[in-house]
Enzyme design. Structure first.
Site, short mmCIF file in Angstrom:
data_model
loop_
_atom_site.label_atom_id
_atom_site.label_comp_id
_atom_site.label_asym_id
_atom_site.label_seq_id
_atom_site.Cartn_x
_atom_site.Cartn_y
_atom_site.Cartn_z
N GLU A 125 49.56 40.42 40.89
CA GLU A 125 48.18 40.02 41.20
C GLU A 125 47.55 39.26 40.02
O GLU A 125 48.10 39.22 38.92
CB GLU A 125 47.33 41.24 41.53
CG GLU A 125 47.26 42.24 40.38
CD GLU A 125 45.95 43.00 40.34
OE1 GLU A 125 44.89 42.35 40.36
OE2 GLU A 125 46.00 44.24 40.26
N LYS A 173 36.62 36.71 41.86
CA LYS A 173 37.48 37.83 42.28
C LYS A 173 37.57 37.80 43.81
O LYS A 173 36.57 37.89 44.50
CB LYS A 173 36.85 39.13 41.77
CG LYS A 173 37.57 40.39 42.15
CD LYS A 173 36.89 41.61 41.48
CE LYS A 173 37.28 42.90 42.17
NZ LYS A 173 36.51 44.05 41.65
N VAL A 214 44.29 43.58 44.66
CA VAL A 214 45.44 44.18 45.33
C VAL A 214 45.43 43.79 46.82
O VAL A 214 46.45 43.34 47.36
CB VAL A 214 45.44 45.71 45.15
CG1 VAL A 214 46.45 46.38 46.06
CG2 VAL A 214 45.74 46.06 43.69
N SER A 224 37.03 50.56 48.04
CA SER A 224 37.71 49.29 47.79
C SER A 224 38.39 48.77 49.05
O SER A 224 38.98 49.54 49.82
CB SER A 224 38.77 49.48 46.70
OG SER A 224 39.55 48.32 46.59
N ALA A 225 38.33 47.45 49.24
CA ALA A 225 39.03 46.81 50.36
C ALA A 225 40.55 46.96 50.21
O ALA A 225 41.29 46.69 51.15
CB ALA A 225 38.64 45.34 50.45
N ASP A 226 41.01 47.43 49.05
CA ASP A 226 42.44 47.70 48.89
C ASP A 226 42.90 48.75 49.90
O ASP A 226 44.02 48.67 50.42
CB ASP A 226 42.76 48.23 47.48
CG ASP A 226 42.55 47.19 46.39
OD1 ASP A 226 42.30 46.02 46.72
OD2 ASP A 226 42.63 47.57 45.20
N LYS A 256 42.90 53.98 39.95
CA LYS A 256 42.22 54.04 38.66
C LYS A 256 41.39 55.33 38.54
O LYS A 256 40.71 55.72 39.48
CB LYS A 256 41.34 52.81 38.48
CG LYS A 256 42.17 51.59 38.08
CD LYS A 256 41.34 50.40 37.76
CE LYS A 256 40.85 49.74 39.01
NZ LYS A 256 41.88 48.99 39.72
#
Ligand code: PSU
Ligand code: MN
Length: 308
Positions: free
Chosen positions: A24, A86, A106, A138-140, A157
């Site tokens: 990434e 981002k 990600v 998070s959209a992850d 994280k």
């Protein structure tokens, strides 16, 4: 038509079914300071090559989805001279239409890797449910529920709410494989106290689980949770103190949305005298290595299945 700009090297590797590992670019543009970020970007590629796989760093270059950046493009993302957005899933249309430079998170890297035909992706730590504001997810996470890419990461994280993050993954049917561990790693530390349902101890074991999941038709992302190496891990209580301080500061300054994760990472590096940054670099390198080994094992597994 929006086409992918895939480097000649990556194209050749994909055509010949050689192992490729995606990387990434948010960690380069927004996760680490200059010039560590450029050095890290180059080192991750070198580690993947040493293992015998082909690296493909992914970003938007003037609005063009690009798979396999050259050295000039890596430098451009790292040096901060042009503005680099981002980019997550929601941002593609806007960034492509406006021809922006974009660092992929990600989620966004999974999308582009999958479109290019790359199965394995190595990163530092995925996004998840934020602490405090559990509406900030998070959209992850939803990306894992829908995009079949294997992501090697040192857990999520530690600035996040890890129990909620794991629950979310379970609800949406995302397999989380502990790599040589029974516990979900907490990014800067190896342990979190949260146990994982299964572990694998070799790249071949990981590859077997991935193949079985996907050939059964369950096309979701798969998270391989690979703890930071012992020698680079930080003590849990010290890290937790830094994190509490960083979260408080973010609240004071009213930082939120997509600025929150980069703010916390930079603030932690600052108050820990660079210790969290060193750990972040070490775990990224370790994930690139394991990612390459898994990509190679997947390729061997496919050859074996074809020969049967
Ligand atoms: N891992 C790192 N450093 C980072 C990130 C991950 O070691 O900077 C990035 C990833 O790109 C991840 C993003 O997708 O942080 C999550 O941001 P958010 O919480 O805003 O979804
Ligand atoms: Mn968020």
């Amino acid at each position: 038509m929006i086409t992918l700009n895939i480097s000649a090297e990556v194209q050749a590797a994909l055509k010949e079914k050689r192992p490729v590992v995606a990387l990434e670019s948010t960690v380069i543009s927004h996760g680490l300071p200059w010039p560590d970020n450029l050095e890290l970007a180059r080192t991750l590629e070198a580690i993947i090559r040493e293992q015998g796989a082909v690296p493909a760093t992914i970003a938007l270059i003037a609005g063009q989805p690009t798979i396999g950046l050259d050295d000039k493009q890596l430098e451009l993302l790292a040096n901060g001279r042009v503005s680099v957005e981002k980019i997550s899933r929601r941002d593609f249309g806007y960034a492509i239409a406006r021809k922006l430079y974009g660092a992929t998170t990600v989620a966004a890297t999974m999308i582009l890797a999958h479109k290019a035909g790359i199965d394995v992706f190595a990163t530092g730590g995925i996004g998840g449910v934020h602490r405090g504001d559990s509406n900030d997810i998070s959209a992850d996470l939803p990306e894992f529920a829908q995009t079949p890419v294997v992501v090697v990461s040192a857990g999520a994280k530690a600035i996040l709410d890890l129990p909620r993050t794991l629950e979310w993954l379970e609800t949406y049917g995302v397999p989380v494989i502990g790599y040589e561990t029974n516990e979900f790693p907490a990014f800067y530390t190896r342990a979190s106290g949260l146990s994982l349902p299964y572990r694998a101890d070799t790249p071949a074991e990981v590859a077997a689980i991935i193949s079985a999941q996907w050939s059964f038709g369950l096309k979701s992302g798969i998270l391989v949770a690979n703890p930071v190496p012992h020698e680079a891990a930080l003590p849990l209580d010290e890290t937790e103190r830094y994190i509490q301080q960083a979260l408080l500061e973010a609240q004071h300054q009213g930082v939120h949305g997509k600025a929150l994760t980069p703010f916390l990472l930079a603030y932690l590096a600052d108050i820990s005298d660079g210790k969290t940054k060193q750990t972040n670099l070490a775990l990224l390198k370790n994930n690139a290595k394991v990612g390459a080994q898994i990509a190679i094992a997947l390729k061997e597994q496919r050859e074996m299945l074809l020969a049967q």
